[in-house]
Scaffold this active site. Structure first.
Site, PDB file in Angstrom:
ATOM      1  N   TYR A  53       0.754  -1.273  -0.278  1.00  0.00           N
ATOM      2  CA  TYR A  53      -0.143  -0.242  -0.188  1.00  0.00           C
ATOM      3  C   TYR A  53       0.845   0.775  -0.005  1.00  0.00           C
ATOM      4  O   TYR A  53       0.274   1.868  -0.668  1.00  0.00           O
ATOM      5  CB  TYR A  53      -1.274   0.027   1.705  1.00  0.00           C
ATOM      6  N   ARG A  56       1.480   2.231  -3.564  1.00  0.00           N
ATOM      7  CA  ARG A  56       0.222   2.661  -4.316  1.00  0.00           C
ATOM      8  C   ARG A  56       0.042   4.292  -4.156  1.00  0.00           C
ATOM      9  O   ARG A  56      -0.673   4.161  -4.439  1.00  0.00           O
ATOM     10  CB  ARG A  56      -0.650   1.761  -3.777  1.00  0.00           C
ATOM     11  N   ASN A  87     -12.640   2.651  -5.769  1.00  0.00           N
ATOM     12  CA  ASN A  87     -11.343   3.097  -5.963  1.00  0.00           C
ATOM     13  C   ASN A  87     -10.947   3.617  -4.697  1.00  0.00           C
ATOM     14  O   ASN A  87     -11.724   4.344  -3.495  1.00  0.00           O
ATOM     15  CB  ASN A  87     -11.491   3.844  -6.628  1.00  0.00           C
ATOM     16  N   VAL A  88     -10.067   3.615  -3.907  1.00  0.00           N
ATOM     17  CA  VAL A  88      -9.080   4.161  -3.087  1.00  0.00           C
ATOM     18  C   VAL A  88      -8.231   5.169  -3.570  1.00  0.00           C
ATOM     19  O   VAL A  88      -7.647   5.760  -2.379  1.00  0.00           O
ATOM     20  CB  VAL A  88      -8.543   2.969  -2.364  1.00  0.00           C
ATOM     21  N   ASP A  89      -8.286   6.224  -4.612  1.00  0.00           N
ATOM     22  CA  ASP A  89      -7.738   7.127  -4.961  1.00  0.00           C
ATOM     23  C   ASP A  89      -8.494   7.991  -4.475  1.00  0.00           C
ATOM     24  O   ASP A  89      -9.334   7.718  -4.529  1.00  0.00           O
ATOM     25  CB  ASP A  89      -7.053   6.967  -6.563  1.00  0.00           C
ATOM     26  N   HIS A 104     -14.540   1.263  -0.467  1.00  0.00           N
ATOM     27  CA  HIS A 104     -13.393  -0.034  -0.074  1.00  0.00           C
ATOM     28  C   HIS A 104     -12.566   1.132   0.602  1.00  0.00           C
ATOM     29  O   HIS A 104     -11.594   0.125   0.754  1.00  0.00           O
ATOM     30  CB  HIS A 104     -13.230  -0.562  -1.255  1.00  0.00           C
ATOM     31  N   GLY A 169     -16.839   2.308 -15.492  1.00  0.00           N
ATOM     32  CA  GLY A 169     -15.447   1.078 -15.498  1.00  0.00           C
ATOM     33  C   GLY A 169     -15.177   0.461 -13.993  1.00  0.00           C
ATOM     34  O   GLY A 169     -14.443   0.388 -13.445  1.00  0.00           O
ATOM     35  N   THR A 170     -16.409  -0.501 -14.303  1.00  0.00           N
ATOM     36  CA  THR A 170     -16.443  -1.386 -13.355  1.00  0.00           C
ATOM     37  C   THR A 170     -16.964  -3.295 -13.808  1.00  0.00           C
ATOM     38  O   THR A 170     -17.728  -2.850 -14.136  1.00  0.00           O
ATOM     39  CB  THR A 170     -17.483  -1.464 -12.246  1.00  0.00           C
TER      40      THR A 170
END
Ligand code: NAD
Length: 229
Positions: A53, A56, A87-89, A104, A169-170
């Site tokens: 992580y 990332r 997304n985690v961004d 998430h 986009g999934t």
């Protein structure tokens, strides 16, 4: 104002240079999910999980939102928009989206591995020995596979009130997020933008789905222009 909910997945960030995990043959930057993104991985090898992580997080700081993220922001001139992202961004926020629910978790936050409510803004590496204020090790603020999805209830509530649902986009395969399409009312138009769309159970049972087999940058812009007419 009409309410518009957008459900996004890794695909919307692909053109920013963050690879999706499914497109890489099930490997995430060379790792199997079980090695880096499960509670078991954290118990077995916290150093590897933190390193994964941390990488990332560093890479996230080198990339920018793309036109897919930006086009969604334009919808806010006419609709009350909520982005529900897997997304985690933080690319939706950086593009300017005001109302983002992260199902998430978030890469730029750390939380106590013992006291879940202790969450910190954490743009740097997390190391073994970084503790919360009550003395427990910090972990990434990420929902790992096999963990509860605490924001799901709020996402379902917002989706059930939507007048329009956009899905971008999934793969619609990761539950419970993929089940959100089942929360909208019967007559609510659903737009699904993905170069390789896959119709799951919930989408197969809706009669108002329009599939746009396109990349996020071009596909989202096209639909946003229609919705702003
Ligand atoms: P996913 O299930 O959302 O699948 C990715 C989808 O993106 C696929 O359907 C693919 O066809 C589509 N796609 C690829 N390129 C695209 C483009 N240019 N425009 C639009 N769509 C495109 O996601 P996943 O990769 O299987 O990841 C599963 C989970 O892992 C996510 O839900 C997330 O929690 C995490 N993850 C997050 C990020 C991120 O934060 N950016 C990246 C990878 C994985």
């Amino acid at each position: 104002m009409k309410k518009l909910v957008v459900l996004t997945g890794a695909g919307i960030s692909a053109e920013s240079g963050i690879p999706t995990f499914r497109d890489a043959g099930g490997l995430w930057e060379g790792h199997r999910v079980e090695e880096v993104a499960t509670p078991g991985a954290w118990a077995r090898n916290p150093e590897l999980v933190l390193q994964f992580y941390n990488e990332r997080r560093r890479k996230l700081q080198e990339v920018e939102p793309n036109d897919g993220h930006r086009a969604l922001v334009d919808l806010e001139s006419k609709y009350q928009v909520t982005v529900v992202t897997q997304n985690v961004d933080d690319l939706h926020e950086r593009a300017g989206s005001k109302n983002v629910i992260h199902l998430h978790g978030e890469l730029l936050k750390a939380r106590s591995s013992r006291f879940e409510h202790l969450v910190y803004h954490w743009p740097k590496d997390i190391r073994l020995g970084d503790f919360c204020e009550r003395g427990a090790q910090l972990r990434p603020h990420i929902v790992w596979f096999g963990e509860m999805v605490p924001m799901m209830e709020e996402a379902a509530r917002v989706t059930s009130l939507a007048d329009i649902l956009l899905i971008v986009g999934t793969s619609m395969q990761v539950y419970p997020a993929a089940g959100l399409a089942g929360y909208v009312d019967f007559n609510v138009p659903i737009y699904y933008i993905d170069p390789k769309p896959s119709i799951n159970y919930e989408l197969a049972h809706a009669d108002t789905v329009r599939v746009i087999p396109d990349k996020a940058s071009t596909g989202v812009r096209k639909i946003v222009e229609e919705l702003l007419l």
